[in-house]
Enzyme design. Structure first.
Site, short mmCIF file in Angstrom:
data_model
loop_
_atom_site.label_atom_id
_atom_site.label_comp_id
_atom_site.label_asym_id
_atom_site.label_seq_id
_atom_site.Cartn_x
_atom_site.Cartn_y
_atom_site.Cartn_z
N ARG A 170 -87.77 45.99 -6.28
CA ARG A 170 -87.37 44.83 -7.10
C ARG A 170 -86.19 45.03 -7.91
NH1 ARG A 170 -90.37 40.33 -8.04
NH2 ARG A 170 -92.48 41.36 -7.65
N ASP A 185 -109.74 51.15 6.39
CA ASP A 185 -110.26 50.27 8.08
C ASP A 185 -111.45 51.16 8.53
OD1 ASP A 185 -109.53 52.20 8.53
OD2 ASP A 185 -107.84 51.54 10.65
N GLY A 200 -104.70 60.44 11.23
CA GLY A 200 -103.59 60.33 10.53
C GLY A 200 -104.12 60.95 9.36
N THR A 258 -108.84 58.17 5.22
CA THR A 258 -107.93 57.33 5.95
C THR A 258 -107.05 56.51 4.63
OG1 THR A 258 -107.58 56.09 7.27
CG2 THR A 258 -109.68 55.71 7.76
N ILE A 259 -105.78 55.95 5.08
CA ILE A 259 -105.03 56.11 3.93
C ILE A 259 -105.15 53.82 3.99
CG2 ILE A 259 -103.33 57.13 2.83
CD1 ILE A 259 -101.80 55.20 5.12
N ASP A 260 -105.20 53.41 5.35
CA ASP A 260 -106.08 52.34 5.74
C ASP A 260 -107.05 51.40 5.18
OD1 ASP A 260 -103.85 53.21 7.42
OD2 ASP A 260 -104.98 53.66 9.03
N ARG A 304 -104.02 64.48 16.53
CA ARG A 304 -104.87 63.84 16.67
C ARG A 304 -104.94 64.86 18.05
NH1 ARG A 304 -103.98 58.92 14.09
NH2 ARG A 304 -102.34 58.63 12.68
N ASP A 354 -111.87 56.47 11.83
CA ASP A 354 -112.94 56.71 12.68
C ASP A 354 -113.40 56.54 14.31
OD1 ASP A 354 -111.48 54.59 13.50
OD2 ASP A 354 -112.47 53.00 13.50
N ARG A 369 -116.51 74.70 -1.13
CA ARG A 369 -117.57 75.02 -3.16
C ARG A 369 -119.37 74.65 -3.07
NH1 ARG A 369 -113.27 75.13 -7.37
NH2 ARG A 369 -112.24 76.58 -6.42
N ARG A 386 -102.68 50.25 9.67
CA ARG A 386 -102.78 50.28 11.45
C ARG A 386 -103.46 48.75 12.08
NH1 ARG A 386 -105.68 54.89 14.78
NH2 ARG A 386 -105.09 55.67 12.90
N HIS A 432 -84.84 35.31 -6.18
CA HIS A 432 -85.37 37.03 -5.13
C HIS A 432 -86.76 37.18 -5.05
CE1 HIS A 432 -87.13 38.73 -9.31
NE2 HIS A 432 -87.44 39.94 -8.15
P1 ADP Z 1 -108.45 58.43 13.18
O1 ADP Z 1 -109.98 59.44 12.75
O2 ADP Z 1 -107.61 58.69 11.97
O3 ADP Z 1 -108.70 56.84 13.96
P2 ADP Z 1 -107.76 58.93 15.63
O4 ADP Z 1 -108.25 57.80 15.98
O5 ADP Z 1 -106.19 60.00 16.33
O6 ADP Z 1 -107.37 59.39 14.38
O7 ADP Z 1 -108.86 60.06 16.47
C1 ADP Z 1 -108.91 61.26 15.76
C2 ADP Z 1 -109.25 62.95 16.61
O8 ADP Z 1 -110.18 62.21 17.30
C3 ADP Z 1 -108.55 62.38 18.37
O9 ADP Z 1 -107.38 62.52 18.66
C4 ADP Z 1 -109.62 62.55 19.35
O10 ADP Z 1 -109.83 63.81 19.15
C5 ADP Z 1 -110.80 62.23 18.33
N1 ADP Z 1 -111.24 60.87 19.26
C6 ADP Z 1 -110.55 60.07 18.85
N2 ADP Z 1 -111.81 58.96 19.49
C7 ADP Z 1 -113.01 59.82 20.05
C8 ADP Z 1 -114.02 59.61 21.37
N3 ADP Z 1 -113.81 58.31 21.73
N4 ADP Z 1 -114.36 60.40 21.86
C9 ADP Z 1 -113.88 61.39 21.17
N5 ADP Z 1 -113.27 62.58 20.13
C10 ADP Z 1 -113.00 60.93 19.92
O1 F6P Z 2 -103.95 55.53 10.05
C1 F6P Z 2 -103.58 56.14 9.34
C2 F6P Z 2 -101.63 55.54 9.37
O2 F6P Z 2 -101.14 56.35 8.30
C3 F6P Z 2 -101.39 54.04 10.29
O3 F6P Z 2 -101.92 53.13 8.85
C4 F6P Z 2 -100.57 53.96 10.62
O4 F6P Z 2 -100.59 53.21 11.47
C5 F6P Z 2 -101.04 56.37 11.36
O5 F6P Z 2 -101.91 56.55 11.22
C6 F6P Z 2 -99.77 56.39 11.83
O6 F6P Z 2 -99.80 57.62 12.62
P1 F6P Z 2 -98.64 58.67 13.27
O7 F6P Z 2 -99.13 59.15 11.34
O8 F6P Z 2 -99.67 59.10 14.52
O9 F6P Z 2 -97.78 57.89 13.21
#
Ligand code: ADP
Ligand code: F6P
Length: 320
Positions: free
Chosen positions: A154, A129, A11, A125-127, A72, A103, A25, A171, A216
């Site tokens: 509001r 997490d 994302g 990531t905005i999450d 992805r 991750d 840079r 997420r 409210h």
């Molecule tokens: P984020 O990086 O935001 O957590 P994703 O979980 O969708 O988003 O992962 C992004 C990309 O990283 C996936 O589309 C895939 O190409 C790669 N990826 C995710 N999990 C794995 C994994 N277990 N092994 C190898 N590549 C991975």
């Molecule tokens: O990881 C960032 C995020 O925006 C989460 O907050 C959300 O669950 C997910 O990605 C949405 O994913 P997509 O853009 O694939 O709908």
């Protein structure tokens, strides 16, 4: 290293461009060739990339999204996909890669590092997490967007003596909900990390505040809990207070990054290149308090992160 690649994956998040800019840079200033890889691991598997220079990243620090695009890419998780990426790196002379993402993207970076292409991850990531980091790029901008949107909600919620039930992203994590919820003065915040009882935590809290004159209500619900439409209906049925559900959705992923995201992206991008310059890969760059540190990717992926439960308690005590 003479040639490094940079990609954004998963994302997108505001501030990713600041990180790309810093990578390009600082890489160029160190005399490296920097290759921009498009659409995350897809670009690495299919050779969709271009050589970047100091000017390729002009006027992007203020822009949301990512100029390298993101994706992805499930194919990359397969052995064949991974091999395609390694073959392209060899063909293009890419000796190391900066991976900006969450991750999932770091798991890919770990696998590539294991197969001889050193990678350094930057948390984007905005999450918020990612366990090894106190802070991820995009989190601050997303929270500010939520705050602005809920402030608007509001206005109309108050004019109509209504209840607004608002779902925010994250997420499986409740960081955006908790912190933006405090900033918006939500009556109740529901996050996946804390078990909740609908009667006690939503209805009773609304009734208590109602007795003190409140008319409210804003309920912030993390995406990991969801079901805001159904929740709004139940609230209206039980309390008689007109209720509306709003899912803020992808608006939270866009917009010009805040100061914090621009600075975090810049510092982490710089640090990632410093590591690759020394030939160090399989690392994740992270923010701990205000310091930029780095961890082994394996260790980083195995860490656990706890949400601040004291903050959760305080949020509810002061929103009554
Ligand atoms: P984020 O990086 O935001 O957590 P994703 O979980 O969708 O988003 O992962 C992004 C990309 O990283 C996936 O589309 C895939 O190409 C790669 N990826 C995710 N999990 C794995 C994994 N277990 N092994 C190898 N590549 C991975
Ligand atoms: O990881 C960032 C995020 O925006 C989460 O907050 C959300 O669950 C997910 O990605 C949405 O994913 P997509 O853009 O694939 O709908």
């Amino acid at each position: 290293m003479k040639t490094i690649g940079v990609l954004t994956s998963g994302g997108d998040a505001p501030g990713m461009n600041a990180a790309v800019r810093a990578v390009v840079r600082s890489g160029c200033e160190k005399g490296m060739r920097v290759v921009g890889i498009k659409r995350g691991y897809n670009g690495l598997m299919y050779g969709d990339m271009y050589e970047m220079n100091l000017r390729s990243v002009s006027n992007i620090i203020n822009r949301g999204g990512t100029i390298l695009y993101s994706a992805r890419s499930p194919e990359f998780k397969t052995e064949e996909g991974m091999q395609k990426a390694i073959d392209i790196c060899k063909k293009e002379g890419i000796e190391g890669v900066v991976v900006i993402g969450g991750d999932g993207s770091f798991r890919g970076a770990r696998d590539l590092s294991l197969r001889g292409i050193p990678c350094v991850g930057i948390p984007g990531t905005i999450d918020n997490d990612i366990a090894c980091c106190d802070y991820t790029i995009g989190y601050d901008t997303a929270m500010n967007t939520v705050m602005e949107m809920v402030d608007r909600l509001r206005d109309t919620t108050e004019s109509h003596d209504r209840c607004s039930v608002v779902e925010v992203m994250g997420r499986r994590a409740g960081y955006i909900a908790l912190n933006a919820g405090i900033a918006c003065g939500a009556t109740t915040i529901l996050i996946p990390e804390v078990e909740y009882d609908f009667e006690r935590d939503v209805i009773e809290r609304m009734r208590r505040t109602q007795k003190t004159g409140k008319r409210h209500f804003i309920i912030i619900v993390a995406e990991g809990i969801g079901g805001v439409g159904e929740m709004a209906k139940r609230i209206e049925e039980i309390t008689g207070i007109e209720s509306r559900a709003t899912v803020l959705g992808h608006v939270q992923r866009g917009g010009s990054p805040t100061v914090r995201d621009r600075v975090a992206g810049s510092l982490m991008g710089f640090k990632a290149v410093e590591l690759l310059e020394k030939g160090i890969g399989n690392r994740v760059v992270a923010m701990k308090k205000d310091d930029i540190v780095d961890y082994d990717i394996f260790e980083a992926l195995n860490m656990q992160k706890q949400i601040d439960l004291d903050l959760y308690k305080i949020a509810h005590e002061i929103s009554i």
